[in-house]
Design an enzyme around this catalytic site. Sequence first.
Site, PDB file in Angstrom:
ATOM      1  N   SER A 195       0.790  -1.237   0.000  1.00 30.27           N
ATOM      2  CA  SER A 195       0.000   0.000   0.000  1.00 30.27           C
ATOM      3  C   SER A 195       0.821   1.285   0.000  1.00 30.27           C
ATOM      4  O   SER A 195       0.251   2.367  -0.136  1.00 30.27           O
ATOM      5  CB  SER A 195      -0.947   0.020   1.185  1.00 30.27           C
ATOM      6  OG  SER A 195      -2.059  -0.764   0.871  1.00 30.27           O
ATOM      7  N   TYR A 223      -3.725   2.963   8.078  1.00 32.53           N
ATOM      8  CA  TYR A 223      -4.953   2.195   8.300  1.00 32.53           C
ATOM      9  C   TYR A 223      -5.735   2.838   9.447  1.00 32.53           C
ATOM     10  O   TYR A 223      -5.716   4.052   9.593  1.00 32.53           O
ATOM     11  CB  TYR A 223      -4.639   0.717   8.568  1.00 32.53           C
ATOM     12  CG  TYR A 223      -3.696   0.138   7.538  1.00 32.53           C
ATOM     13  CD1 TYR A 223      -4.062   0.100   6.198  1.00 32.53           C
ATOM     14  CD2 TYR A 223      -2.447  -0.348   7.881  1.00 32.53           C
ATOM     15  CE1 TYR A 223      -3.213  -0.427   5.233  1.00 32.53           C
ATOM     16  CE2 TYR A 223      -1.597  -0.877   6.917  1.00 32.53           C
ATOM     17  CZ  TYR A 223      -1.981  -0.904   5.604  1.00 32.53           C
ATOM     18  OH  TYR A 223      -1.146  -1.403   4.658  1.00 32.53           O
ATOM     19  N   LYS A 225       0.141   3.444  -2.879  1.00 29.70           N
ATOM     20  CA  LYS A 225      -1.028   4.329  -2.962  1.00 29.70           C
ATOM     21  C   LYS A 225      -0.642   5.810  -2.878  1.00 29.70           C
ATOM     22  O   LYS A 225      -1.342   6.678  -3.404  1.00 29.70           O
ATOM     23  CB  LYS A 225      -2.038   3.972  -1.866  1.00 29.70           C
ATOM     24  CG  LYS A 225      -2.639   2.576  -2.071  1.00 29.70           C
ATOM     25  CD  LYS A 225      -3.450   2.093  -0.881  1.00 29.70           C
ATOM     26  CE  LYS A 225      -3.956   0.675  -1.120  1.00 29.70           C
ATOM     27  NZ  LYS A 225      -4.570   0.052   0.037  1.00 29.70           N
ATOM     28  N   TYR A 249      -4.250  -2.792  -9.827  1.00 31.50           N
ATOM     29  CA  TYR A 249      -4.029  -2.436  -8.422  1.00 31.50           C
ATOM     30  C   TYR A 249      -3.110  -3.456  -7.738  1.00 31.50           C
ATOM     31  O   TYR A 249      -2.149  -3.101  -7.057  1.00 31.50           O
ATOM     32  CB  TYR A 249      -5.389  -2.337  -7.716  1.00 31.50           C
ATOM     33  CG  TYR A 249      -5.280  -2.338  -6.214  1.00 31.50           C
ATOM     34  CD1 TYR A 249      -4.877  -1.197  -5.535  1.00 31.50           C
ATOM     35  CD2 TYR A 249      -5.554  -3.491  -5.489  1.00 31.50           C
ATOM     36  CE1 TYR A 249      -4.750  -1.214  -4.153  1.00 31.50           C
ATOM     37  CE2 TYR A 249      -5.436  -3.513  -4.125  1.00 31.50           C
ATOM     38  CZ  TYR A 249      -5.025  -2.372  -3.457  1.00 31.50           C
ATOM     39  OH  TYR A 249      -4.891  -2.400  -2.092  1.00 31.50           O
ATOM     40  N   VAL A 263       1.269  -3.670   3.844  1.00 33.58           N
ATOM     41  CA  VAL A 263       1.280  -4.939   4.577  1.00 33.58           C
ATOM     42  C   VAL A 263       2.511  -5.794   4.248  1.00 33.58           C
ATOM     43  O   VAL A 263       2.676  -6.868   4.818  1.00 33.58           O
ATOM     44  CB  VAL A 263      -0.024  -5.753   4.405  1.00 33.58           C
ATOM     45  CG1 VAL A 263      -1.210  -5.032   5.026  1.00 33.58           C
ATOM     46  CG2 VAL A 263      -0.288  -6.094   2.945  1.00 33.58           C
TER      47      VAL A 263
END
Length: 310
Positions: free
Chosen positions: A70, A246, A73, A196, A264
């Site tokens: 992530s 998160y 992102k 993704y 992660v």
Amino acid sequence: MMTTLDSPPLGLLLADIVRGHRPRTEAGSVPANIPHLQSPPFDRFGIAVATTSGEVFRSGDADLPFSIQSISKVFTLAMALSADDSGSLWSRVLREPSGTSFNSLVQLEVEHGIPRNPFINSGALVVTDHLMERSPDAAAQVLRFLTGQVGQPGPFIDEIAARSELSSSSRNLALAHFLKEFGNLRRPAQAVVENYVRQCSIMMTCVEVAKAGLFLAQDGRGAQGAVISRSEAKRIGSIMLTCGMYDAAGEFAYRVGLPGKSGVGGGILAIVPGECAICVWSPRLDSKGNSLAGTAALADLSDRTGWSIF
Ligand code: GLU
């Protein structure tokens, strides 16, 4: 490079951080649904700092590639905002912390297909869909961007890992289908999830992630010129602070005091505006999905250097 007067030079400090934080026992967890993230030994630990004065400091396993997951992102958001057509992105995704897990379906349905922020999975799927307007191979765009910022070949997509993650991506597919149902996805759900997952499967070292993230510490200016404007760099930093870890963003802000984004795979990118970008990696995660040793190391580093936005 400014650190507090009583802290040792940065190279020595990072070596000390590695000594103090490299895991000695198998605490924490790895994601059950992503097989390749289970392979790095629990005691891997690397840290790198890329400074706005052009230096790079590293220690521990800072040159071992890991799965950025992530952290990607942040880069896709910057790429989407750098495009002329970026105005429309903010009508498709909000900028509020979600307070729920990163792959939650419930909130997306209750809120009619508008994701809370670009760093939860549903929001990142919208950003990937947005990038696919420019070229259907959004993951390749991300890879090109990262290679450009790093300044040399290094980052690569682990296609085998991506295929394996894709075979257990029912939840991300469900999110994509929800988005489609609400009219918030332009491309087919399957194609968006594939891109993704491939962008998440990019492998980079701590040194490369720190170099790639440096534009966020220097008003949007990257290795090849302006990536985004100063205001956009400020805004991405703000979203990292409020949504980057998160549903533990508050705890991370409390302990570290810096904008950060975790993945992660166990990596965390943290930004010290005007000073440096930091990447730490250690694969074992806490219950919220953030690197256990990595978060502790960043808290220690910010205490010892005085690096904080507060
Ligand atoms: N590829 C992972 C997923 O979609 C990324 C999760 C993460 O790093 O937050 O579940």
